[in-house]
Design an enzyme around this catalytic site. Structure first.
Site, PDB file in Angstrom:
ATOM      1  CG  ASP A 308      74.372-105.585  45.025  1.00  0.00           C
ATOM      2  OD1 ASP A 308      75.088-105.295  44.064  1.00  0.00           O
ATOM      3  OD2 ASP A 308      74.620-106.468  45.853  1.00  0.00           O
ATOM      4  CG  ASP A 615      75.534-110.491  46.147  1.00  0.00           C
ATOM      5  OD1 ASP A 615      76.392-110.401  45.262  1.00  0.00           O
ATOM      6  OD2 ASP A 615      74.318-110.390  45.928  1.00  0.00           O
ATOM      7  CG  ASP A 619      80.133-108.233  44.415  1.00  0.00           C
ATOM      8  OD1 ASP A 619      80.379-107.765  43.289  1.00  0.00           O
ATOM      9  OD2 ASP A 619      79.023-108.660  44.747  1.00  0.00           O
TER      10      ASP A 619
HETATM   11  P1  ADP Z   1      71.794-107.953  40.085  1.00  0.00           P
HETATM   12  O1  ADP Z   1      72.765-106.823  40.034  1.00  0.00           O
HETATM   13  O2  ADP Z   1      70.400-107.476  39.884  1.00  0.00           O
HETATM   14  O3  ADP Z   1      71.949-108.834  41.277  1.00  0.00           O
HETATM   15  P2  ADP Z   1      72.939-110.200  38.687  1.00  0.00           P
HETATM   16  O4  ADP Z   1      74.379-109.864  38.547  1.00  0.00           O
HETATM   17  O5  ADP Z   1      72.532-111.128  39.754  1.00  0.00           O
HETATM   18  O6  ADP Z   1      72.113-108.826  38.799  1.00  0.00           O
HETATM   19  O7  ADP Z   1      72.401-110.795  37.329  1.00  0.00           O
HETATM   20  C1  ADP Z   1      72.812-110.300  36.098  1.00  0.00           C
HETATM   21  C2  ADP Z   1      72.110-110.999  34.985  1.00  0.00           C
HETATM   22  O8  ADP Z   1      72.468-112.382  34.959  1.00  0.00           O
HETATM   23  C3  ADP Z   1      70.602-110.982  35.112  1.00  0.00           C
HETATM   24  O9  ADP Z   1      70.047-109.862  34.515  1.00  0.00           O
HETATM   25  C4  ADP Z   1      70.182-112.237  34.362  1.00  0.00           C
HETATM   26  O10 ADP Z   1      70.088-111.954  32.989  1.00  0.00           O
HETATM   27  C5  ADP Z   1      71.344-113.174  34.588  1.00  0.00           C
HETATM   28  N1  ADP Z   1      71.035-114.126  35.659  1.00  0.00           N
HETATM   29  C6  ADP Z   1      70.863-113.852  36.954  1.00  0.00           C
HETATM   30  N2  ADP Z   1      70.619-114.961  37.672  1.00  0.00           N
HETATM   31  C7  ADP Z   1      70.648-115.984  36.797  1.00  0.00           C
HETATM   32  C8  ADP Z   1      70.479-117.416  36.905  1.00  0.00           C
HETATM   33  N3  ADP Z   1      70.257-118.004  38.077  1.00  0.00           N
HETATM   34  N4  ADP Z   1      70.563-118.149  35.785  1.00  0.00           N
HETATM   35  C9  ADP Z   1      70.818-117.568  34.606  1.00  0.00           C
HETATM   36  N5  ADP Z   1      70.984-116.262  34.427  1.00  0.00           N
HETATM   37  C10 ADP Z   1      70.905-115.452  35.496  1.00  0.00           C
HETATM   38 MG    MG Z   2      72.587-110.967  41.824  1.00  0.00          MG
END
Ligand code: ADP
Ligand code: MG
Length: 885
Positions: A308, A615, A619
């Protein structure tokens, strides 16, 4: 009041009255049971038979000796198993599930054990429901109840007030203990805990114990059977020769038993368990919690880590640093931790117009937001998603009073953030109409909007321009979120969803910084040195992902960055297309969690042995199917942790690398023990194979063989399992998963050492007999020689590559103690009445002792020569003039 939950005092009292929210545990086996279990092995049966035969033959002393040896063996085995069990129990204590409840009016995380009826429990995707609940609130809530019903499709839940009064409906408004929240959020009042819950009622049926045995152990048991067969053949041959030579039957029987005991590495299973248990304990110290014992070994052999980004490579301490309005106005935020003293600046601070639009943007950041920011004595503290906390902090810096805004816009419905949606939205009542606010990934939001508000006048959205603004922020390694709002007519049934998110007004972008963890670049360099590839799999933007990957030191080129879209296309074309894609790709961006599994499977097909981190609920399949599933201890959901093989307590990538090092150490230690046991056992058999056919008397008596194998060897082998890292664990490539334990080096060394000990022992015995030593004395000296050989071999086994002289004599004090103890025990036995007669021991002179020690040292010389040759061969290979394989 229902909103405030129980008070701490009430909860404590109910806990006493009703008992903890847990099912009665099956009792661990008693120490007597563990002790008795030590005698359940074919080898022990043979020895018991031998004792009986000795007794029948009128040799009560031999019988007694065997009984004592078996007893010692049993006690040592029990102690070792007991300590391994204790280590496992301590680890399972570390992974007690938690629950989020509201008590005294505040949200708190407590142990699921102490949840009581009447508690208000909050549910979130990825968690397990801690107790049976009546739902008060349910937004997009779905539970997997297959545990109770066998039905694998998730069940959509509703709040109690939406439920009709019949039984079937009633189930939909309850959440049941032990089931998994797949999606959404909920809030409910506990109606039953522990054994009183639905799950408690059926738990007795489910109370099957799953004992996962290390594959290594299974493989070795197979190997032991093979050895038993080989020993059988060798013994049969010797017995045949002995019969021809007219040796008495009883003597032949005892000799067979002695040889069987020599050749079978009976100490191995225990030593392996100890090596793995020690590995587990050392990993726990490095923040790596092993949930399944075999993972200790498999972690050491992984060839690729699919990691991640957020929280693993980065600190997961997000701060909003930049804001862009649709017309390109740039604002910057102070990044200090003191939220009260920070502010948001424009280049031109007098721009009032920009200020109002920033306020609108921050409102859309604060409303569809599930985090809490509270002022405490030590400063501000946040609970909830780190993205959400960062947005609330930014709103505060920008002058938005969050609780006021939340009051002014009463919440009607919410679409909570889920990784596969990439946005969160909330619907609020405002002057007869419904206002909707959205925050999320820029691409997703830009598609929902059709206009922007520039200086008071509505103008159509220019998607290209906005995407360029996003790229510019992402290129700095910032995570970029977009914001939008809209107004819709109220629905009569108050149900709002994704369909309402159209024709919205785009409000702008925010860039958040999440620094790379300082220890990560070194850890990544170590991985490359150890021949381990790194791939990043993230839901974030490709540009942001690339910037962070570069900073972390991951090696990749622009073509190696692929997106979830490309993965989907390849998946549609078939397995081969996907394999072609994953063969070269290293950065996977905008990947949905479901695609992680496809990526992992594809990499495994290409021959990689994969560790994958995760996480969320989604997943879980990837964590289960990867060779090593690594869940995040802090950020990870209950479901992710349960699916994983190991849990990283501090979410830190560097901990995975420490785990890999310890895994390699554990495997190396197992090899060391095997080498020691097999080489000495083979030497004893060789000794007999030379002596008996050549017409010499038995070189060692059966009781002496038992002494050698069950007493002295038993002390030395376990100490080898506790060897520390040699320091070069991360400097060589991972061993191939299919590589046998008996590789070329191992077989060659066993050959050499068998030759030195077996043939050397034979020559010594022959020489003594020729020079007129009585049989009894020659055997006595030969036995001492073998004890010395074993002790020397214990030191030789400490490293496969390094000279024993370079290892630091005291780096494993237990080993030194055990070797000295084995030696001392043997010397003492010569003087202990009863024991000395039983093992046929006679005190030896210092001179004899020194001469034999010198003979034993030849073994070290041969081993050192072989190690030296291997080392220089390896060096030549490194300099490139080795023959091409
Ligand atoms: P990572 O692999 O870095 O953990 P995530 O899967 O957590 O990425 O997030 C993917 C996308 O979802 C982010 O790039 C963002 O655009 C959006 N995102 C993440 N957290 C939030 C949130 N709490 N509220 C709204 N959009 C979110
Ligand atoms: Mg995330």
């Amino acid at each position: 009041m229902a909103q405030l939950g129980l008070t701490t005092a009430q909860a404590a009292q109910r806990l006493v009255e009703i008992g903890p929210n847990a099912l009665p545990r099956p009792k661990p086996p008693s120490i007597v049971a563990v002790f008795l279990r030590q005698f359940l092995s074919p080898l022990i049966y043979i020895l018991l038979a031998a004792a009986a035969v000795s007794l029948a033959l009128g040799e009560p002393r031999d019988a007694l000796f065997i009984a004592v040896v078996l007893l010692i063996n049993g006690v040592v085995g029990t102690a070792q198993e007991h300590s391994a069990d204790k280590a496992a129990a301590a680890l399972s204590k570390m992974e007690q599930p938690d629950a989020t409840v509201i008590r005294d009016g505040a949200q708190q995380r407590i142990e699921a054990r102490s949840v009581v009826p009447g508690d208000i429990v909050l549910l979130e995707a990825g968690g397990r429901v801690p107790a049976d609940l009546e739902l008060v609130e349910a937004s997009d809530l779905q539970c997997d109840e297959s545990l109770l019903t066998g039905e694998s499709l998730p069940v959509r839940k509703r709040a109690m007030h939406e439920c009709a009064d019949d039984e079937a409906h009633n189930r939909l408004c309850r959440a049941y203990a032990g089931t998994v929240v797949n999606r959404g959020r909920g809030r409910g009042v506990v109606v039953a805990t522990g054994a009183a819950s639905e799950f408690g009622r059926i738990a007795r049926e489910l109370n099957r114990k799953s004992v996962s045995r290390p594959p290594l152990l299974i493989r070795l048991e197979r190997f032991s059977r093979l050895i038993a067969l080989a020993v059988g053949v060798a013994v049969a041959l010797l017995v045949a020769v002995g019969l021809l030579r007219g040796m008495p039957l009883s003597e032949l029987f005892m000799m067979s038993v002695g040889l069987a005991v020599s050749a079978i590495p009976e100490g191995l299973p225990v030593a392996i368990s100890v090596a793995l248990a020690i590995g587990m304990r050392r990993m726990a110290k490095a923040n790596v919690i092993v949930r399944k014992m075999p993972a200790v070994e498999s972690l050491g052999s992984c060839t690729m880590i699919a990691t991640d980004k957020t929280g693993t490579l980065t600190m997961n301490e997000l701060v909003v640093t930049d804001i862009r309005l649709p017309d390109g106005t740039a604002l910057s935020c102070d990044v200090g931790p003191d939220v009260d003293r920070c502010a948001i600046h424009t280049a031109d601070t007098t721009d009032e117009e920009a200020r109002t639009r920033v306020s609108a943007l921050l409102r859309a950041a604060a409303l569809p937001n599930e985090a809490q920011l509270a002022r405490e004595a030590k400063g501000w503290s946040g609970t909830g998603d780190t993205v959400d906390i960062a947005l609330l902090a930014a709103a505060h810096k920008g002058g938005t009073v969050v609780h006021e805004v939340r009051q002014r816009y009463p919440l009607v419905a919410r679409i909570p953030y889920e990784p596969d949606l990439r946005y969160a939205a909330s619907f609020h009542r405002h002057e007869d109409r419904i206002r909707v606010f959205v925050k999320g990934a820029p691409e997703t939001l830009i598609a929902m909007c059709d206009h922007v508000d520039v200086r008071g006048s509505v103008s159509p959205i220019q998607r290209e321009v906005l995407l360029q603004q996003k790229e510019a922020l992402a290129a700095q390694g910032l995570r970029v979120l977009a914001f939008a709002e809209g107004t819709i007519g109220a629905e009569p049934d108050e149900v709002y969803g994704h369909g309402h998110l159209v024709n919205l007004t785009f409000l702008g972008l925010a860039g958040m910084q999440d620094p790379v963890r300082p220890e990560v670049p070194d850890a990544i360099r170590e991985c490359y040195n150890a021949g381990i590839e790194i791939a990043m799999v993230t839901g974030d933007d490709p540009v942001t992902a690339s910037a962070i990957a570069t900073e972390a030191g991951i090696r990749f080129s622009a073509e190696q960055v692929v997106t979830g879209g490309q993965v989907r296309q390849a998946e549609q074309l078939g397995e081969k297309a996907l394999d072609d894609l994953t063969r070269h790709a290293r950065i996977y961006a905008r990947v949905s969690p479901e695609q992680k599994l496809a990526i992992v499977m594809s990499l495994a097909r290409a021959g990689h042995f994969i560790a994958v981190t995760g996480d969320g609920v989604n997943d879980a399949p990837a964590l289960k199917h990867a060779h090593v599933g690594v869940a995040m201890g802090r950020k990870g959901t209950e479901v992710a942790k349960e699916s994983a093989d190991i849990v990283i307590a501090d979410d830190n990538f560097a901990s995975i690398v420490s785990g890999i090092r310890e895994g390699r150490v554990a495997y190396a230690n197992i090899r060391k023990v095997i080498f020691m046991l097999v080489s000495t056992g083979a030497a004893e058999v060789t000794l007999f194979m030379l002596a008996i056919p050549l017409g010499l008397p038995m070189p060692l008596l059966p009781v002496q063989l038992l002494w050698l194998n069950l007493v002295t060897n038993g002390i030395q082998d376990v100490a080898l399992a506790a060897e520390h890292a040699e320091g070069d664990e991360l400097s060589y490539p991972p061993r191939k998963p299919q590589e046998p334990i008996f590789d070329r080096v191992m077989i060659r060394r066993i050959g050499y050492s068998t030759l030195v000990m077996g043939a050397g022992g034979f020559v010594t015995f022959y020489w003594m007999l020729k020079h007129g030593y009585p049989e009894e004395e020659a055997r006595n000296l030969l036995l001492l020689l073998f004890v010395l050989f074993e002790n020397v071999q214990t030191f030789n086994s400490r490293s496969e590559r390094q000279s024993v002289l370079r290892l630091g004599f005291f780096s494993n004090p237990m080993l030194v103690v055990s070797v000295l103890a084995a030696q001392a025990l043997h010397m003492a036995a010569m003087y202990i009445p009863g024991l000395s007669e039983a093992v046929h021991l006679i005190p030896v002179s210092l001179n004899a002792w020194i001469s034999l020690a010198l003979v034993a040292m030849t073994l070290t010389m041969v081993m050192e020569l072989d190690k030296g040759c291997t080392r220089s061969g390896r060096q030549r290979a490194r300099h490139g003039d080795a023959p091409v394989m």
